[in-house]
Design a protein around this motif. Structure first.
Motif, PDB file in Angstrom:
ATOM      1  N   ILE A   7       0.837  -1.203   0.000  1.00 16.91           N
ATOM      2  CA  ILE A   7       0.000   0.000   0.000  1.00 16.91           C
ATOM      3  C   ILE A   7       0.869   1.249   0.000  1.00 16.91           C
ATOM      4  O   ILE A   7       0.614   2.205  -0.732  1.00 16.91           O
ATOM      5  N   ARG A   8       1.933   1.244   0.789  1.00 12.83           N
ATOM      6  CA  ARG A   8       2.856   2.390   0.822  1.00 12.83           C
ATOM      7  C   ARG A   8       3.484   2.629  -0.551  1.00 12.83           C
ATOM      8  O   ARG A   8       3.602   3.767  -1.003  1.00 12.83           O
ATOM      9  N   GLU A   9       3.907   1.560  -1.208  1.00 18.68           N
ATOM     10  CA  GLU A   9       4.500   1.687  -2.536  1.00 18.68           C
ATOM     11  C   GLU A   9       3.478   2.222  -3.534  1.00 18.68           C
ATOM     12  O   GLU A   9       3.798   3.062  -4.373  1.00 18.68           O
ATOM     13  N   LEU A  10       2.247   1.766  -3.413  1.00 20.76           N
ATOM     14  CA  LEU A  10       1.176   2.235  -4.281  1.00 20.76           C
ATOM     15  C   LEU A  10       0.922   3.725  -4.068  1.00 20.76           C
ATOM     16  O   LEU A  10       0.749   4.482  -5.025  1.00 20.76           O
ATOM     17  N   ILE A  11       0.930   4.165  -2.821  1.00 24.27           N
ATOM     18  CA  ILE A  11       0.745   5.586  -2.509  1.00 24.27           C
ATOM     19  C   ILE A  11       1.852   6.410  -3.153  1.00 24.27           C
ATOM     20  O   ILE A  11       1.595   7.450  -3.757  1.00 24.27           O
ATOM     21  N   GLU A  21      -7.015   9.981  -9.232  1.00 26.27           N
ATOM     22  CA  GLU A  21      -7.862   9.079  -8.456  1.00 26.27           C
ATOM     23  C   GLU A  21      -7.681   7.658  -8.965  1.00 26.27           C
ATOM     24  O   GLU A  21      -7.537   7.424 -10.160  1.00 26.27           O
ATOM     25  N   ILE A  22      -7.668   6.679  -8.024  1.00 27.39           N
ATOM     26  CA  ILE A  22      -7.529   5.273  -8.405  1.00 27.39           C
ATOM     27  C   ILE A  22      -8.324   4.422  -7.421  1.00 27.39           C
ATOM     28  O   ILE A  22      -8.432   4.749  -6.242  1.00 27.39           O
ATOM     29  N   ILE A  30     -11.321  -3.182  -1.010  1.00 29.28           N
ATOM     30  CA  ILE A  30     -11.242  -2.124  -2.011  1.00 29.28           C
ATOM     31  C   ILE A  30     -10.405  -0.991  -1.446  1.00 29.28           C
ATOM     32  O   ILE A  30     -10.613  -0.556  -0.312  1.00 29.28           O
ATOM     33  N   ILE A  31      -9.451  -0.515  -2.244  1.00 28.72           N
ATOM     34  CA  ILE A  31      -8.611   0.615  -1.853  1.00 28.72           C
ATOM     35  C   ILE A  31      -8.884   1.744  -2.837  1.00 28.72           C
ATOM     36  O   ILE A  31      -8.762   1.560  -4.049  1.00 28.72           O
ATOM     37  N   LYS A  32      -9.283   2.898  -2.302  1.00 31.51           N
ATOM     38  CA  LYS A  32      -9.538   4.078  -3.124  1.00 31.51           C
ATOM     39  C   LYS A  32      -8.545   5.155  -2.709  1.00 31.51           C
ATOM     40  O   LYS A  32      -8.363   5.413  -1.525  1.00 31.51           O
ATOM     41  N   MET A  33      -7.892   5.763  -3.696  1.00 29.71           N
ATOM     42  CA  MET A  33      -6.967   6.848  -3.428  1.00 29.71           C
ATOM     43  C   MET A  33      -7.352   8.028  -4.291  1.00 29.71           C
ATOM     44  O   MET A  33      -7.669   7.871  -5.465  1.00 29.71           O
ATOM     45  N   LYS A  34      -7.299   9.196  -3.699  1.00 27.53           N
ATOM     46  CA  LYS A  34      -7.684  10.410  -4.410  1.00 27.53           C
ATOM     47  C   LYS A  34      -6.736  11.524  -3.989  1.00 27.53           C
ATOM     48  O   LYS A  34      -6.512  11.733  -2.802  1.00 27.53           O
ATOM     49  N   LYS A  35      -6.164  12.208  -4.975  1.00 26.10           N
ATOM     50  CA  LYS A  35      -5.289  13.339  -4.680  1.00 26.10           C
ATOM     51  C   LYS A  35      -6.145  14.578  -4.480  1.00 26.10           C
ATOM     52  O   LYS A  35      -7.026  14.859  -5.280  1.00 26.10           O
ATOM     53  N   VAL A  42      -6.213   7.582   1.703  1.00 27.93           N
ATOM     54  CA  VAL A  42      -6.386   6.152   1.510  1.00 27.93           C
ATOM     55  C   VAL A  42      -7.594   5.721   2.317  1.00 27.93           C
ATOM     56  O   VAL A  42      -7.665   5.968   3.515  1.00 27.93           O
ATOM     57  N   GLU A  43      -8.538   5.086   1.652  1.00 27.48           N
ATOM     58  CA  GLU A  43      -9.710   4.553   2.325  1.00 27.48           C
ATOM     59  C   GLU A  43      -9.724   3.052   2.114  1.00 27.48           C
ATOM     60  O   GLU A  43      -9.590   2.581   0.992  1.00 27.48           O
ATOM     61  N   THR A  44      -9.917   2.283   3.177  1.00 26.22           N
ATOM     62  CA  THR A  44     -10.029   0.835   3.037  1.00 26.22           C
ATOM     63  C   THR A  44     -11.259   0.368   3.809  1.00 26.22           C
ATOM     64  O   THR A  44     -11.244   0.331   5.032  1.00 26.22           O
ATOM     65  N   PRO A  45     -12.344   0.051   3.107  1.00 28.17           N
ATOM     66  CA  PRO A  45     -13.533  -0.464   3.785  1.00 28.17           C
ATOM     67  C   PRO A  45     -13.217  -1.788   4.475  1.00 28.17           C
ATOM     68  O   PRO A  45     -12.412  -2.579   3.980  1.00 28.17           O
TER      69      PRO A  45
END
Length: 163
Positions: A7-11, A21-22, A30-35, A42-45
């Motif tokens: 997750i850190r590498e993805l960020i 946004e991804i 599900i991982i959603k990232m938005k600048k 980072v949101e992780t349900p």
């Protein structure tokens, strides 16, 4: 479930890219990232059948770090034992190699005579192979690291009995 390091590498990748946004779905999570204004969210349900956080890597990483520190601590008392010995230290973090290629012999061995400009090893850092010179005239008394071992900045590599 993705590991924390993944997750850190993805960020980092998203932060360095032009993506705003991804959304990634992996094993039911599900991982959603938005600048937004330079900040990455980072949101992780929560998934009901998976615990919120399982730190699997931390216990594994701790003993490895402890072992490396123990090796370094074992080497240092030997180096201090004889004040006439010069330490050749690593000028950078990287991978230590005793020879220029796997098929070649080592630059130096215990008992080898060296001059200040003699190449004693290579430290690879970021795919650059840096030749390390003895910087002192003398005889190699001890090789303190193994071929292919990761070395730190300032870590002793060789002990040389200087003339």
């Amino acid at each position: 479930m993705m590991k924390i390091q993944e997750i850190r590498e993805l960020i980092k990748l998203v932060d360095q890219s032009s993506i705003d946004e991804i959304e990634i779905e992996n094993d039911g999570s599900i991982i959603k990232m938005k600048k937004q204004s330079g900040v990455t969210l980072v949101e992780t349900p929560l998934v009901t059948n998976v615990p919120t956080q399982q730190v699997v890597q931390a216990p594994v990483a701790q003993p490895v770090v402890a072992e490396v520190k123990q090796e370094a601590e074992q080497v240092q008392p030997q180096a201090i034992a004889d004040e006439n010995l010069h330490k050749i230290v690593s000028p950078m973090v990287g991978t230590f190699y005793q020879s220029p290629s796997p098929d070649s012999g080592a630059y130096v061995k215990v008992g080898s005579k060296v001059q200040p400009d003699s190449v004693v090893c290579i430290v690879e850092a970021m795919k650059l192979f840096n030749e390390i010179e003895a910087e002192v005239e003398g005889e190699i008394v001890e090789i303190l690291v193994n071929d292919g071992q990761l070395v730190e900045y300032g870590q002793p590599l060789f002990l040389v009995k200087s003339k």
